[in-house]
Design an enzyme around this catalytic site. Structure first.
Site, PDB file in Angstrom:
ATOM      1  CG  HIS A 206     -11.685  -7.285   5.876  1.00 32.47           C
ATOM      2  ND1 HIS A 206     -10.940  -8.025   6.756  1.00 32.47           N
ATOM      3  CD2 HIS A 206     -11.133  -7.482   4.656  1.00 32.47           C
ATOM      4  CE1 HIS A 206      -9.988  -8.670   6.083  1.00 32.47           C
ATOM      5  NE2 HIS A 206     -10.076  -8.354   4.810  1.00 32.47           N
TER       6      HIS A 206
ATOM      7  CD  GLU B   5      -1.879  -2.368   1.343  1.00 34.61           C
ATOM      8  OE1 GLU B   5      -0.770  -2.661   1.841  1.00 34.61           O
ATOM      9  OE2 GLU B   5      -2.740  -3.237   1.102  1.00 34.61           O
TER      10      GLU B   5
END
Lengths: 339, 350
Positions: free
Chosen positions: A140, A73
């Site tokens: 999540h 990322e």
């Protein structure tokens, strides 16, 4: 709101468009309009994105504009910044917004400070699915806006409707500064709207929207909580005959404080609802600004309905307890209205 | 050859000036030196061409001069002048100048590789034969950002050259405490990238290796890594007296000083005489003396410019009066009037 997407409805140039399709349409239309727009992220190409948002993009735009990256990322956001310095308009996808954490340094120290330090901006969009309700557990399901709210140089948006999902993303892509775009995964297929086919929608960053007008209490909220707040307002209207104004911020930063203050000065009561935990949450900032600008118009303390101060739990019983529910909003609203 | 020499002499001479200015209190922050590492920065960047991009670390000042940065810009940076490339908003080599193809690093290390990857990606997307080059100390290469940057450069096969400067020290920690290798080229091999180790204090050897890697990257051969063996001859910054370094080790590396070595080559091969070297040093000194006088006469930035340039749109730069007591203080907010004006509107409530 049903989980199964029904057959597409079209009528008079309008097409029933889900929140997810609106995001896809915004990216696709911007990529067709401007060849400097491109997407990079994990599994966005061959797989079509974890939620199938970029399905078909690789075939349509090719591997130079739809780039599958390693699970890195920081490198994804870094590459987006570098490309933006070269005049490109990159969209960096975080597969889940929770995974923005490894890119924190690149966002906070590189992207956000670049224009201030050097005069060279980083016009990037970092978008990803946020929010709970889908039984996805601590990694999540998060809402990360407060992590970034204290960082000058970043813009942040969180659409609640399909037209805003499209309009805010279009505006974010065209914006010369870094924009974090939080798309609520619970709304992906549950929220839909009749939108004009292939027609551009641009929603300016920093402009709130009155989702439901009212006179007795102001609820300020954003993202998925707009729908629960509206549901609560309808219930209070029906049962108590009191009218709650629901303001959907749409943009978290820049914050449209003028719209909030104007509403609070009319209603005299303010409830802030967000899905992130309470401590250090964005509601605190709104509270402070309203105190600075509208304290003497308030008839009651400002209250907050938020998630509890824990990680997002997995089990349905736990997650439902964690998340702000319509009945929590109703209870807080009634308390304020009776104050 | 003479340009290489002049850039190395300039690097060192400017640092000498900065050291004096630091001691005289003219520099507002820390001073980070590159004594002993001049050849690595100058030799490698000399392999680039116009249109290429370079991201230095704080110790690669020589590379900036090779790219065309006027030395006065570094003086202004350290002295926090209004006319500095960062306008006083950041220090050291932390500026980005597109016209010179310079990307400024930030203090969290390894990050500029991730950003430079994006520039290299754009060259590739546009089919332009341009190359990027960046630097990392072996210490910086231990960060997650560095690792991700290497991974991305390799995975996307980007036209980028990475100089790994093995200068033995990351602040006060020896490089053998930072990795379980003695030969740092192994750390780059793990990414599947071609690596070449060079004597980082030999400017010509550095140049040749860089030239090879740059040419390969420019012709579609992907990223390359050069491990430059060198030594940080001073502490991390001016405040660090380097007590953790064995004097004999410093003494040994002093015999490998890159500028003295190159002078011997220049004289032995007939490029310059001893007095020719002296002439270059004198002319550099004269140039810098003038620049120092000019910079010290320049103003610091106006305080309120601290608010500007957060966003592209000036209206996005917040100007809220009560966030500062000065220059717009609480006294300027007419509290009485503000209270009074509300009374009629809002009589009820508690």
């Amino acid at each position: 709101m049903s989980e199964d997407p029904p057959a597409t409805i079209t009528y008079d140039g309008l097409r029933e468009t889900t929140y997810l399709e609106a995001i896809r349409d915004a990216m696709r239309e911007e990529m067709l309009r401007d060849d400097t727009v491109f997407i990079l992220g994990e599994d966005v190409g061959a797989y079509g994105g974890a939620f199938k948002i970029t399905e078909g993009f690789l075939a349509e735009f090719g591997p130079e504009r739809v780039i599958d990256t390693p699970i890195s990322e920081a490198a994804i956001v870094g590459a987006a910044i570098g490309a933006a310095h070269m005049g490109m308009r990159p969209i960096a996808e975080m597969q889940f917004i929770d995974f923005i954490a490894p890119a924190f340094d690149m966002i906070v120290n590189f992207a956000a400070k670049s224009r201030y330090r050097t005069g060279i901006g980083a016009g990037i969009v970092i978008r990803g699915p946020c929010g709970g309700g889908s039984r996805s557990g601590p990694f999540h399901s998060q809402n990360v806006e407060s992590f970034f709210a204290n960082v000058p140089g970043l813009k942040m948006v969180a659409p609640a409707t399909a037209s805003d999902a499209k309009g805010l993303l279009t505006a974010a892509i065209r914006d010369p500064d870094p924009v974090l775009y939080f798309e609520h995964k619970f709304l992906y297929r549950r929220v839909k709207e009749m939108l004009p086919v292939g027609e551009e929608i641009v929603v300016p960053l920093g402009a709130a929207r009155t989702h439901r007008p009212g006179t007795d209490l102001t609820i300020v909220t954003y993202g998925a909580m707009v729908w629960k707040s509206a549901e609560a307002a309808d219930l209070v209207s029906l049962e108590d005959g009191r009218e709650i104004e629901v303001i959907d911020l749409r943009s978290i930063r820049p914050l449209d404080i003028d719209t909030i203050v104007e509403s609070v000065r009319r209603t005299g009561r303010l409830l802030i609802v967000h899905e992130a935990p309470k401590f250090g949450g964005f509601a605190g900032e709104i509270t402070a600004q309203v105190c600075e600008q509208a304290f003497e118009w308030l008839d009651a303390p400002i209250r907050r309905v938020t998630a509890i101060d824990t990680p997002v739990p997995y089990a349905p019983t736990l997650e439902d307890y964690y998340l702000p529910q319509t009945e929590d909003i109703v209870a807080a609203a009634r308390w304020l209205l009776a104050y | 050859m003479l340009a290489l020499y002049r850039h190395m002499v300039l690097t060192r001479a400017l640092e000498d000036r900065l050291e004096s200015l630091f001691k005289q209190g003219h520099l507002v922050g820390g001073l980070y030196r590159c004594l002993g590492q001049e050849a690595t920065a100058v030799g490698s960047s000399y392999a680039l061409e116009d249109g290429d991009w370079l991201a230095p670390s704080i110790r690669d000042v020589g590379a900036l001069y090779v790219r065309g940065l006027p030395p006065i810009a570094m003086l202004r940076q350290y002295a926090a002048r209004e006319a500095s490339p960062c306008g006083g908003k950041d220090n050291t080599t932390h500026f980005t100048i597109p016209e010179l193809g310079l990307l400024g690093p930030i203090s969290p290390l390894g990050t500029q590789l991730c950003v430079l990857n994006g520039m290299a990606l754009t060259f590739k997307q546009r089919g332009e034969p341009r190359v990027c080059m960046t630097y990392q100390g072996e210490g910086a290469s231990r960060t997650g950002a560095s690792h991700e940057g290497f991974v991305m450069a390799a995975a996307l096969d980007l036209p980028i050259v990475i100089l790994l400067e093995h200068n033995r020290w990351s602040f006060g920690t020896r490089s053998d405490r930072a990795a379980a290798v003695e030969d740092w080229s192994h750390t780059a091999e793990a990414y599947g990238l071609p690596v070449r180790s060079v004597d980082g204090n030999d400017v010509l050897e550095v140049y040749e290796a860089a030239r090879e890697a740059v040419d390969r990257a420019r012709t579609g051969g992907g990223p390359g890594v050069i491990v430059a063996e060198t030594y940080r001859m001073l502490g991390h910054a001016q405040h660090d007296p380097q007590k953790y370094v064995a004097p004999e080790e410093l003494e040994e590396w002093r015999t490998r000083d890159p500028i003295r070595r190159f002078e011997r080559v220049l004289v032995d091969e007939g490029w310059l005489s001893e007095s020719g070297c002296e002439e270059i040093r004198t002319s550099v000194d004269a140039e810098l003396a003038e620049a120092v006088d000019q910079v010290l006469a320049e103003p610091h930035p106006e305080p309120q410019t601290a608010r500007t340039r957060v966003f592209a749109d000036p209206e996005e730069d917040p100007e809220v009066p009560w966030t500062r007591v000065s220059p717009i203080g609480y006294a300027d907010l007419n509290l009485t009037e503000s209270r009074g004006s509300q009374a009629g509107l809002h009589g009820g409530g508690r």
